[in-house]
Design an enzyme around this catalytic site. Structure first.
Site, PDB file in Angstrom:
ATOM      1  N   THR A 189       0.819  -1.210   0.000  1.00 36.95           N
ATOM      2  CA  THR A 189       0.000   0.000   0.000  1.00 36.95           C
ATOM      3  C   THR A 189       0.859   1.270   0.000  1.00 36.95           C
ATOM      4  O   THR A 189       1.838   1.358   0.725  1.00 36.95           O
ATOM      5  CB  THR A 189      -0.929   0.021   1.234  1.00 36.95           C
ATOM      6  OG1 THR A 189      -1.626  -1.220   1.294  1.00 36.95           O
ATOM      7  CG2 THR A 189      -1.927   1.162   1.170  1.00 36.95           C
ATOM      8  N   GLU A 247      -3.681 -14.999   1.815  1.00 38.56           N
ATOM      9  CA  GLU A 247      -3.956 -13.886   2.732  1.00 38.56           C
ATOM     10  C   GLU A 247      -5.460 -13.780   2.988  1.00 38.56           C
ATOM     11  O   GLU A 247      -5.919 -13.656   4.124  1.00 38.56           O
ATOM     12  CB  GLU A 247      -3.416 -12.588   2.127  1.00 38.56           C
ATOM     13  CG  GLU A 247      -3.518 -11.384   3.061  1.00 38.56           C
ATOM     14  CD  GLU A 247      -3.077 -10.099   2.389  1.00 38.56           C
ATOM     15  OE1 GLU A 247      -3.543  -9.805   1.261  1.00 38.56           O
ATOM     16  OE2 GLU A 247      -2.264  -9.369   2.986  1.00 38.56           O
TER      17      GLU A 247
HETATM   18  C1  LIG Z   1      -4.673  -1.638  10.411  1.00 39.69           C
HETATM   19  C2  LIG Z   1      -4.228  -1.738   8.993  1.00 39.69           C
HETATM   20  C3  LIG Z   1      -3.222  -2.636   8.643  1.00 39.69           C
HETATM   21  C4  LIG Z   1      -2.745  -2.693   7.326  1.00 39.69           C
HETATM   22  N1  LIG Z   1      -1.669  -3.500   7.026  1.00 39.69           N
HETATM   23  C5  LIG Z   1      -1.095  -3.427   5.791  1.00 39.69           C
HETATM   24  C6  LIG Z   1       0.127  -4.120   5.494  1.00 39.69           C
HETATM   25  O1  LIG Z   1       0.696  -4.832   6.332  1.00 39.69           O
HETATM   26  N2  LIG Z   1       0.678  -3.970   4.253  1.00 39.69           N
HETATM   27  C7  LIG Z   1       0.111  -3.190   3.299  1.00 39.69           C
HETATM   28  O2  LIG Z   1       0.658  -3.097   2.209  1.00 39.69           O
HETATM   29  N3  LIG Z   1      -1.067  -2.512   3.545  1.00 39.69           N
HETATM   30  C8  LIG Z   1      -1.664  -2.611   4.762  1.00 39.69           C
HETATM   31  N4  LIG Z   1      -2.832  -1.920   5.037  1.00 39.69           N
HETATM   32  C9  LIG Z   1      -3.452  -1.105   3.985  1.00 39.69           C
HETATM   33  C10 LIG Z   1      -4.792  -1.674   3.512  1.00 39.69           C
HETATM   34  O3  LIG Z   1      -4.568  -2.845   2.759  1.00 39.69           O
HETATM   35  C11 LIG Z   1      -5.506  -0.572   2.740  1.00 39.69           C
HETATM   36  O4  LIG Z   1      -5.870   0.430   3.683  1.00 39.69           O
HETATM   37  C12 LIG Z   1      -6.717  -1.071   1.998  1.00 39.69           C
HETATM   38  O5  LIG Z   1      -6.320  -1.941   0.965  1.00 39.69           O
HETATM   39  C13 LIG Z   1      -7.520   0.084   1.390  1.00 39.69           C
HETATM   40  O6  LIG Z   1      -6.676   0.970   0.696  1.00 39.69           O
HETATM   41  P1  LIG Z   1      -6.724   2.542   1.016  1.00 39.69           P
HETATM   42  O7  LIG Z   1      -6.658   2.721   2.476  1.00 39.69           O
HETATM   43  O8  LIG Z   1      -5.709   3.235   0.205  1.00 39.69           O
HETATM   44  O9  LIG Z   1      -8.170   2.981   0.546  1.00 39.69           O
HETATM   45  P2  LIG Z   1      -8.573   3.627  -0.853  1.00 39.69           P
HETATM   46  O10 LIG Z   1      -7.924   2.901  -1.984  1.00 39.69           O
HETATM   47  O11 LIG Z   1      -8.392   5.100  -0.779  1.00 39.69           O
HETATM   48  O12 LIG Z   1     -10.126   3.291  -0.915  1.00 39.69           O
HETATM   49  C14 LIG Z   1     -11.093   4.016  -0.156  1.00 39.69           C
HETATM   50  C15 LIG Z   1     -12.463   3.395  -0.369  1.00 39.69           C
HETATM   51  O13 LIG Z   1     -12.824   3.450  -1.739  1.00 39.69           O
HETATM   52  C16 LIG Z   1     -13.187   2.165  -2.193  1.00 39.69           C
HETATM   53  N5  LIG Z   1     -12.766   1.967  -3.578  1.00 39.69           N
HETATM   54  C17 LIG Z   1     -11.552   2.232  -4.131  1.00 39.69           C
HETATM   55  N6  LIG Z   1     -11.535   1.847  -5.415  1.00 39.69           N
HETATM   56  C18 LIG Z   1     -12.752   1.312  -5.686  1.00 39.69           C
HETATM   57  C19 LIG Z   1     -13.360   0.744  -6.845  1.00 39.69           C
HETATM   58  N7  LIG Z   1     -12.709   0.630  -8.004  1.00 39.69           N
HETATM   59  N8  LIG Z   1     -14.639   0.319  -6.767  1.00 39.69           N
HETATM   60  C20 LIG Z   1     -15.327   0.431  -5.593  1.00 39.69           C
HETATM   61  N9  LIG Z   1     -14.812   0.967  -4.467  1.00 39.69           N
HETATM   62  C21 LIG Z   1     -13.530   1.386  -4.512  1.00 39.69           C
HETATM   63  C22 LIG Z   1     -12.423   1.206  -1.297  1.00 39.69           C
HETATM   64  O14 LIG Z   1     -13.020  -0.070  -1.254  1.00 39.69           O
HETATM   65  C23 LIG Z   1     -12.499   1.922   0.025  1.00 39.69           C
HETATM   66  O15 LIG Z   1     -13.708   1.614   0.676  1.00 39.69           O
HETATM   67  C24 LIG Z   1      -3.341  -1.871   6.339  1.00 39.69           C
HETATM   68  C25 LIG Z   1      -4.378  -0.998   6.679  1.00 39.69           C
HETATM   69  C26 LIG Z   1      -4.810  -0.907   7.988  1.00 39.69           C
HETATM   70  C27 LIG Z   1      -5.881   0.089   8.317  1.00 39.69           C
END
Ligand SMILES: Cc1cc2nc3c(=O)[nH]c(=O)nc-3n(C[C@H](O)[C@H](O)[C@H](O)COP(=O)(O)OP(=O)(O)OC[C@H]3O[C@@H](n4cnc5c(N)ncnc54)[C@H](O)[C@@H]3O)c2cc1C
Length: 394
Positions: A134, A252
Site C-alpha cells: 500500500t 492472505e
Molecule cells: C490496520 C491496517 C493494517 C494494514 N496493514 C497493511 C500491510 O501490512 N501492508 C500493506 O501493504 N497494507 C496494509 N494496510 C493497507 C490496507 O490494505 C488498505 O488500507 C486497503 O487496501 C484500502 O486501501 P486505502 O486505504 O488506500 O483505501 P482507498 O484505496 O483510498 O479506498 C477508499 C475506499 O474506496 C473504495 N474503492 C476504491 N476503489 C474502488 C473501486 N474501483 N470500486 C469500488 N470501491 C472502490 C475502497 O473499497 C475503500 O472503501 C493496512 C491498513 C490498515 C488500516
C-alpha cells in the site's frame, strides 16, 4: 437420545492430525489469553514469546516444505491455527503475513538459494516477514504505485513510500512490491516486481501510525531512500511479479477469513453465554426470539463462511484456482463476524459498552477486515467481473 452439540459443521471433516494441531494451539491459548492479548495491545508490544512458542510447535513452518525445515503442509492447516487463535480471542495478524504470504511466495516462486536463505528462519520463528504494497497515493489501485526499484550494477536502488505496514518493527524481511519500469497503461500488469528487503537496510526509516484497532501488531509509514537491494533478492522475474503476488494474496484472504470466523465465534459465544445468564423478565433473555434468532442467523452465516473458506484452502493447496472461493470466503466471513458482533453487543445491553465486557475492542478488529487487506468493494468488483462476467467499473 439428545444429539451432542456440534460446535462447527466444518470440523466434522477434519483429520486426526488436524484435530491434534487444533488441540495444541488451544493449549497455547490457555497461556496466551485474551487478557494477555489486551495487555500486549495496550503496551504496543508484540508477543514475541508466544511467536517463539508457535515456532517450537512447528506452526510457523506449516507451509514451508520439509526440505527447508518446515512441515510441508498447506494453507488448510495454517488457517486452522489462525481460526483457533481467533476463537480464543487472540488473533495474530503476523501469522497471515509471515508464514502465510511471505513463506508461500518464497516457497512457490523463490530460487533454490532464496529458499535456503529465508525459509528455515521463517519456519522456526527466528525471522519474520512483513508485507508492503500500500502507498498513500495509489491505495487500492496497486498499478499506480510509485516506489521505484532502479537497476544498478549488482542490484537495485529503491526509493518510495509505503503506508500502514503491519509489523515492520518486529520483522527482518519486507516483501516489497515495487515498480521496475514505469506504468504502461497498455500492459498494466507489467513492470511490478517483488523484492525481499532487509528491514534494517540503510535508507529505510519509519514512523508509527496510531490506529484505533485493538491488536498486537503496529502499523508504520515506511520511507525508502535510495535503499540498495542485491539482485539476488528479487523474487521471480523482473517486471513480472504480479503472478507471484497473486499467489500470496489468496492465502492472505483465506487466513483473514479464518480469523474472522474464529473471532466471530468467540464474540457470539460471549453473547450466548451472557444471554443465557441474564434474566430481566421471566426466564433468560436467550429464550426471546428477538435475541435467539439473530444469534442463530449469525451462527449459520459463520458456518457457511467457514465451509467456503475450507473449500478455498483445499483448492489452493491442490494447486487449483482459488480466487473465487477465497474472495467469497473473505467477504462472507467478515460480514458474518460483524453480524455476530452486533447481536452479541445488543444482547449485552448497557454492559456491552463497558470495558469489563471487552466488546468494542473486538469491533475495531472485525470492522477493519471489511476494509483491509482487500476491501469489500474490491471483492464485489471481483465477483461481478470474474463470476458474473459483468463489465469492469473502474
Ligand atoms: C490496520 C491496517 C493494517 C494494514 N496493514 C497493511 C500491510 O501490512 N501492508 C500493506 O501493504 N497494507 C496494509 N494496510 C493497507 C490496507 O490494505 C488498505 O488500507 C486497503 O487496501 C484500502 O486501501 P486505502 O486505504 O488506500 O483505501 P482507498 O484505496 O483510498 O479506498 C477508499 C475506499 O474506496 C473504495 N474503492 C476504491 N476503489 C474502488 C473501486 N474501483 N470500486 C469500488 N470501491 C472502490 C475502497 O473499497 C475503500 O472503501 C493496512 C491498513 C490498515 C488500516
Amino acid at each position: 437420545m439428545t444429539e451432542p452439540r456440534v460446535s462447527s459443521i466444518g470440523d466434522l471433516d477434519l483429520s486426526a492430525e488436524q484435530k491434534q494441531l487444533i488441540a495444541s494451539v488451544e493449549r497455547l491459548t490457555r497461556r496466551f489469553t485474551r487478557a494477555e492479548f489486551l495487555r500486549c495491545h495496550r503496551e504496543g508490544r508484540f508477543p514475541e514469546e508466544i511467536w517463539q512458542e508457535l515456532g517450537r510447535l512447528g506452526v510457523l513452518g506449516i507451509t514451508v516444505p520439509e526440505a527447508y525445515g518446515g512441515a510441508g503442509l498447506g494453507i488448510q492447516e495454517l488457517a486452522l491455527v489462525e481460526e483457533t487463535l481467533a476463537r480464543a480471542g487472540v488473533p495474530i495478524v503476523l501469522l497471515v503475513v509471515s508464514p502465510g504470504l511471505g513463506a508461500i511466495v518464497v516457497s512457490r516462486h523463490g530460487s533454490e538459494e532464496q529458499k535456503r536463505r529465508w525459509l528455515p528462519g521463517t519456519a522456526t520463528g527466528a525471522t519474520k516477514f512483513c508485507f508492503a504494497i500500500t502507498e498513500p497515493d495509489a491505495g487500492t489501485n496497486t498499478f499506480r504505485i510509485r516506489t521505484m526499484a532502479r537497476k544498478v550494477p549488482g542490484g537495485y536502488r529503491v526509493s518510495g513510500q509505503k503506508t500502514f505496514i503491519t509489523g515492520i518493527d518486529v520483522s527482518d524481511h519486507m516483501l516489497l512490491v515495487a515498480r521496475t519500469s514505469p506504468l504502461d497503461l497498455a500492459h498494466r500488469t507489467r513492470g511490478l516486481s517483488l523484492l525481499v528487503v532487509d528491514t534494517k537496510a540503510p535508507g529505510i526509516s519509519r514512523t508509527r501510525i496510531d490506529t484505533q484497532v485493538c491488536k498486537v501488531e503496529t502499523q508504520w509509514a515506511v520511507f525508502l531512500d535510495d535503499v540498495f537491494v542485491p539482485e539476488g533478492d528479487l523474487i521471480g522475474e523482473e517486471g513480472r511479479g504480479i503472478r507471484a503476488l497473486f499467489d500470496g494474496l489468496n492465502p492472505e484472504r483465506i487466513l483473514v477469513a479464518s480469523m474472522c470466523v474464529g473471532l466471530g465465534e468467540y464474540v457470539l459465544d460471549k453473547g450466548v453465554e451472557y444471554a443465557k445468564g441474564r434474566q430481566v423478565f421471566d426466564g433468560p433473555i436467550a429464550a426471546y426470539q428477538a435475541i435467539q434468532h439473530p444469534m442463530a442467523l449469525a451462527k449459520a452465516h459463520l458456518e457457511l463462511a467457514l465451509l467456503m473458506n475450507r473449500r478455498a484452502a483445499r483448492l489452493f493447496d491442490g494447486g487449483e484456482a482459488a480466487g473465487p472461493a477465497a474472495n467469497i470466503a473473505k467477504l462472507a466471513a467478515a460480514d458474518a463476524a460483524l453480524e455476530a458482533f452486533d447481536i452479541s453487543l445488543q444482547a449485552h445491553g448497557g454492559n456491552g459498552f463497558t470495558s469489563d465486557y471487552d466488546l468494542l475492542d473486538i469491533y475495531s478488529f472485525l470492522r477493519l477486515q471489511r476494509t483491509a487487506p482487500v476491501s469489500r468493494e474490491m471483492i464485489l468488483n471481483y465477483i461481478g467481473e470474474h463470476l458474473l462476467g459483468m463489465p469492469k467499473s473502474y
